[in-house]
Scaffold this motif. Structure first.
Motif, mmCIF file in Angstrom:
data_model
loop_
_atom_site.group_PDB
_atom_site.id
_atom_site.type_symbol
_atom_site.label_atom_id
_atom_site.label_comp_id
_atom_site.label_asym_id
_atom_site.label_seq_id
_atom_site.Cartn_x
_atom_site.Cartn_y
_atom_site.Cartn_z
ATOM 1 N N ILE A 76 9.389 -2.199 15.593
ATOM 2 C CA ILE A 76 10.161 -2.037 14.363
ATOM 3 C C ILE A 76 9.183 -1.942 13.202
ATOM 4 C CG2 ILE A 76 11.810 -3.106 12.775
ATOM 5 C CD1 ILE A 76 13.045 -4.537 15.207
ATOM 6 N N PHE A 77 9.371 -0.934 12.356
ATOM 7 C CA PHE A 77 8.547 -0.772 11.160
ATOM 8 C C PHE A 77 9.443 -0.889 9.928
ATOM 9 C CE2 PHE A 77 6.264 1.389 14.513
ATOM 10 C CZ PHE A 77 4.937 1.055 14.282
ATOM 11 N N VAL A 78 9.023 -1.710 8.980
ATOM 12 C CA VAL A 78 9.782 -1.944 7.749
ATOM 13 C C VAL A 78 8.986 -1.370 6.582
ATOM 14 C CG1 VAL A 78 10.793 -3.677 6.226
ATOM 15 C CG2 VAL A 78 10.834 -4.028 8.721
ATOM 16 N N VAL A 79 9.499 -0.306 5.985
ATOM 17 C CA VAL A 79 8.824 0.327 4.847
ATOM 18 C C VAL A 79 9.171 -0.458 3.585
ATOM 19 C CG1 VAL A 79 8.604 2.412 3.449
ATOM 20 C CG2 VAL A 79 8.859 2.592 5.942
ATOM 21 N N GLY A 80 8.151 -0.915 2.901
ATOM 22 C CA GLY A 80 8.364 -1.676 1.672
ATOM 23 C C GLY A 80 7.151 -1.555 0.768
ATOM 24 N N PHE A 81 6.691 -2.692 0.288
ATOM 25 C CA PHE A 81 5.507 -2.709 -0.572
ATOM 26 C C PHE A 81 4.698 -3.964 -0.282
ATOM 27 C CE2 PHE A 81 3.727 -1.659 -4.944
ATOM 28 C CZ PHE A 81 3.380 -0.364 -4.595
ATOM 29 N N PRO A 82 4.395 -4.224 1.000
ATOM 30 C CA PRO A 82 3.714 -5.476 1.349
ATOM 31 C C PRO A 82 2.297 -5.530 0.810
ATOM 32 C CG PRO A 82 3.717 -3.995 3.240
ATOM 33 C CD PRO A 82 4.601 -3.376 2.190
ATOM 34 N N GLY A 83 1.799 -6.754 0.686
ATOM 35 C CA GLY A 83 0.433 -6.949 0.244
ATOM 36 C C GLY A 83 0.240 -6.924 -1.256
ATOM 37 N N THR A 84 1.331 -6.880 -2.027
ATOM 38 C CA THR A 84 1.226 -6.753 -3.486
ATOM 39 C C THR A 84 1.565 -8.054 -4.220
ATOM 40 O OG1 THR A 84 3.489 -5.876 -3.537
ATOM 41 C CG2 THR A 84 1.684 -4.277 -3.460
ATOM 42 N N GLU A 85 1.794 -9.117 -3.466
ATOM 43 C CA GLU A 85 2.070 -10.452 -4.026
ATOM 44 C C GLU A 85 3.200 -10.441 -5.056
ATOM 45 O OE1 GLU A 85 1.916 -14.530 -4.313
ATOM 46 O OE2 GLU A 85 1.329 -13.136 -2.737
ATOM 47 N N VAL A 124 11.181 -6.444 -2.452
ATOM 48 C CA VAL A 124 9.824 -6.288 -1.922
ATOM 49 C C VAL A 124 9.404 -7.543 -1.164
ATOM 50 C CG1 VAL A 124 7.389 -6.049 -2.566
ATOM 51 C CG2 VAL A 124 9.124 -4.621 -3.673
ATOM 52 N N ALA A 125 9.613 -8.694 -1.796
ATOM 53 C CA ALA A 125 9.253 -9.958 -1.161
ATOM 54 C C ALA A 125 10.081 -10.198 0.091
ATOM 55 C CB ALA A 125 9.437 -11.104 -2.148
ATOM 56 N N GLY A 126 11.378 -9.890 0.008
ATOM 57 C CA GLY A 126 12.251 -10.090 1.165
ATOM 58 C C GLY A 126 11.805 -9.292 2.370
ATOM 59 N N ASN A 127 11.435 -8.034 2.160
ATOM 60 C CA ASN A 127 11.003 -7.192 3.277
ATOM 61 C C ASN A 127 9.706 -7.686 3.907
ATOM 62 O OD1 ASN A 127 12.925 -4.969 3.708
ATOM 63 N ND2 ASN A 127 12.482 -4.450 1.580
ATOM 64 N N GLU A 128 8.783 -8.162 3.088
ATOM 65 C CA GLU A 128 7.509 -8.643 3.644
ATOM 66 C C GLU A 128 7.727 -9.900 4.473
ATOM 67 O OE1 GLU A 128 2.855 -9.393 2.392
ATOM 68 O OE2 GLU A 128 4.320 -8.856 0.837
ATOM 69 N N VAL A 129 8.510 -10.825 3.944
ATOM 70 C CA VAL A 129 8.783 -12.052 4.705
ATOM 71 C C VAL A 129 9.635 -11.738 5.934
ATOM 72 C CG1 VAL A 129 9.887 -14.332 4.625
ATOM 73 C CG2 VAL A 129 8.496 -13.548 2.699
ATOM 74 N N GLY A 168 3.516 -8.389 13.153
ATOM 75 C CA GLY A 168 3.290 -9.031 11.868
ATOM 76 C C GLY A 168 2.235 -8.352 11.015
ATOM 77 N N ALA A 169 1.549 -7.330 11.552
ATOM 78 C CA ALA A 169 0.517 -6.618 10.785
ATOM 79 C C ALA A 169 1.158 -5.702 9.742
ATOM 80 C CB ALA A 169 -0.368 -5.807 11.727
ATOM 81 N N MET A 170 0.409 -5.464 8.667
ATOM 82 C CA MET A 170 0.846 -4.594 7.573
ATOM 83 C C MET A 170 -0.162 -3.454 7.404
ATOM 84 S SD MET A 170 3.467 -6.547 6.400
ATOM 85 C CE MET A 170 3.926 -8.294 6.529
ATOM 86 N N PHE A 171 0.340 -2.278 6.959
ATOM 87 C CA PHE A 171 -0.514 -1.095 6.847
ATOM 88 C C PHE A 171 -0.243 -0.348 5.547
ATOM 89 C CE2 PHE A 171 0.066 -2.057 11.302
ATOM 90 C CZ PHE A 171 -1.230 -1.976 11.809
ATOM 91 N N ASP A 172 -1.300 0.279 5.004
ATOM 92 C CA ASP A 172 -1.154 1.037 3.763
ATOM 93 C C ASP A 172 -0.804 2.488 4.051
ATOM 94 O OD1 ASP A 172 -3.507 2.372 4.490
ATOM 95 O OD2 ASP A 172 -4.737 1.452 2.925
ATOM 96 N N ASN A 173 -0.851 3.333 3.009
ATOM 97 C CA ASN A 173 -0.385 4.718 3.177
ATOM 98 C C ASN A 173 -1.389 5.619 3.879
ATOM 99 O OD1 ASN A 173 -2.248 5.032 1.139
ATOM 100 N ND2 ASN A 173 -0.855 6.048 -0.296
ATOM 101 N N ARG A 174 -2.526 5.059 4.262
ATOM 102 C CA ARG A 174 -3.469 5.798 5.103
ATOM 103 C C ARG A 174 -3.587 5.168 6.483
ATOM 104 N NH1 ARG A 174 -6.090 9.784 2.550
ATOM 105 N NH2 ARG A 174 -5.985 9.826 0.267
ATOM 106 N N ALA A 175 -2.579 4.375 6.816
ATOM 107 C CA ALA A 175 -2.491 3.734 8.134
ATOM 108 C C ALA A 175 -3.599 2.716 8.368
ATOM 109 C CB ALA A 175 -2.480 4.782 9.254
ATOM 110 N N ARG A 176 -4.138 2.143 7.287
ATOM 111 C CA ARG A 176 -5.161 1.114 7.400
ATOM 112 C C ARG A 176 -4.518 -0.257 7.268
ATOM 113 N NH1 ARG A 176 -8.744 3.875 2.705
ATOM 114 N NH2 ARG A 176 -6.798 3.271 1.658
ATOM 115 N N ALA A 177 -4.992 -1.212 8.061
ATOM 116 C CA ALA A 177 -4.464 -2.569 7.987
ATOM 117 C C ALA A 177 -4.765 -3.183 6.623
ATOM 118 C CB ALA A 177 -5.062 -3.417 9.097
ATOM 119 N N ILE A 178 -3.791 -3.910 6.082
ATOM 120 C CA ILE A 178 -3.965 -4.596 4.800
ATOM 121 C C ILE A 178 -3.579 -6.057 4.968
ATOM 122 C CG2 ILE A 178 -3.626 -2.556 3.350
ATOM 123 C CD1 ILE A 178 -0.709 -3.398 2.965
ATOM 124 N N LEU A 179 -4.009 -6.879 4.021
ATOM 125 C CA LEU A 179 -3.674 -8.298 4.050
ATOM 126 C C LEU A 179 -2.251 -8.512 3.559
ATOM 127 C CD1 LEU A 179 -6.970 -9.802 2.565
ATOM 128 C CD2 LEU A 179 -6.263 -9.755 4.970
#
Length: 277
Positions: free
Chosen positions: A120-129, A153-158, A230-241
């Motif tokens: 499952i992939f959830v499109v949001g804005f993770p990693g932006t605190e 945004v926060a809801g989707n990341e959690v 639980g991993a998150m990825f940016d718009n270039r498919a790179r892992a982000i915190l």
């Protein structure tokens, strides 16, 4: 593809179908009747009742990959759905959570011969605190458009981290597409003319949905994602915190509890209306 009738979701649907996948899209308006391999389920994804219906109806046991792309942005004035939920929160987050909780226990369990774990992939804005106001998640006491959108945004990341913990047989990931040229910001300023001007001024920062989809497809099907839930990825498919707050146990639990109360209130309220008619 939950939200696959426009924007990022539609672009991903086209890319998957062109590569030979059978794609089921869920949304309001289907535009791809002539495209092979794409089928459609109509739904109002601002409704918790509809979200639960879709979750129950989806053939989850035979599905390899689910992508949630439904989303809008809050406008200048607070809008609510017929179930009393702030509209951005309902469309962009809570309906996703209702569907995910319905399908995750069944996802991929009836597939024959697949060696890839269901995803499952959830499109949001993770990693932006961005943090949610867990004491006023529905923006009933105070409303500001960007604060309301931060709740989603926060809801989707959690949600990604919670689902990764709760459903060990499914891998769940967060995607941050950055700025993609879609209509998600159409409601932000409350004016089509202002929206057009904003999109023109920021166009140099944006990528086209097809370009983003083409970048992401290899990631969505990558074998080495198995077990990295639980991993998150940016718009270039790179892992982000992940955002630090999303991993704070008491905050995450309070956000999920507030989410449960709102979606349950919507579902119970609609059921009560039905009994009274």
């Amino acid at each position: 593809m939950i939200g696959g009738t426009g924007g990022i979701g539609r672009a991903l649907s086209h890319q998957f179908a062109a590569r030979g996948a059978n794609v089921l899209v869920v949304g309001q308006t289907f535009r791809d009747q002539e495209m092979p391999r794409i089928t459609f389920m109509k739904a109002d994804l601002g409704s918790m009742r509809e979200a639960r219906r879709i979750g129950e109806a989806l053939p989850a046991g035979n599905i390899d990959i689910v992508v949630f792309t439904t989303g809008i942005m809050a406008g200048p004035k607070r809008e609510v759905t017929s179930e009393g939920i702030e509209r951005d929160l309902a469309v962009s987050y809570l309906s996703r959570r209702v569907i995910l909780n319905e399908i995750a226990p069944r996802l991929g369990k009836e597939r024959a011969g697949s060696d890839m774990r269901p995803r499952i992939f959830v499109v949001g804005f993770p990693g932006t605190e961005q943090k949610a106001n867990v004491d006023d998640l529905n923006s009933e006491r105070s409303y500001k458009r960007f604060a309301a959108h931060s709740n989603t945004v926060a809801g989707n990341e959690v949600l990604v981290l919670e689902a990764a913990r709760r459903f060990p047989d499914v891998d769940v990931f967060g995607l941050n597409p950055g700025f993609v040229k879609t209509n998600i910001r159409a409601n932000l300023l409350g004016s089509r003319a202002l929206f057009a001007a904003l999109e023109w001024l920021t166009s140099f920062m944006m990528v086209e949905p097809d370009a983003y989809a083409e970048r992401l497809i290899p990631l969505l099907v990558a074998r080495d994602l198995d077990g990295r839930s639980g991993a998150m990825f940016d718009n270039r498919a790179r892992a982000i915190l992940t955002s630090p707050s999303s991993t704070e146990p008491s905050y995450a639990a309070a956000l999920m509890e507030a989410s449960d109360r709102l979606s349950s209130r919507a579902l119970v309220g609609r059921a009560a209306e039905g009994e009274g008619t």
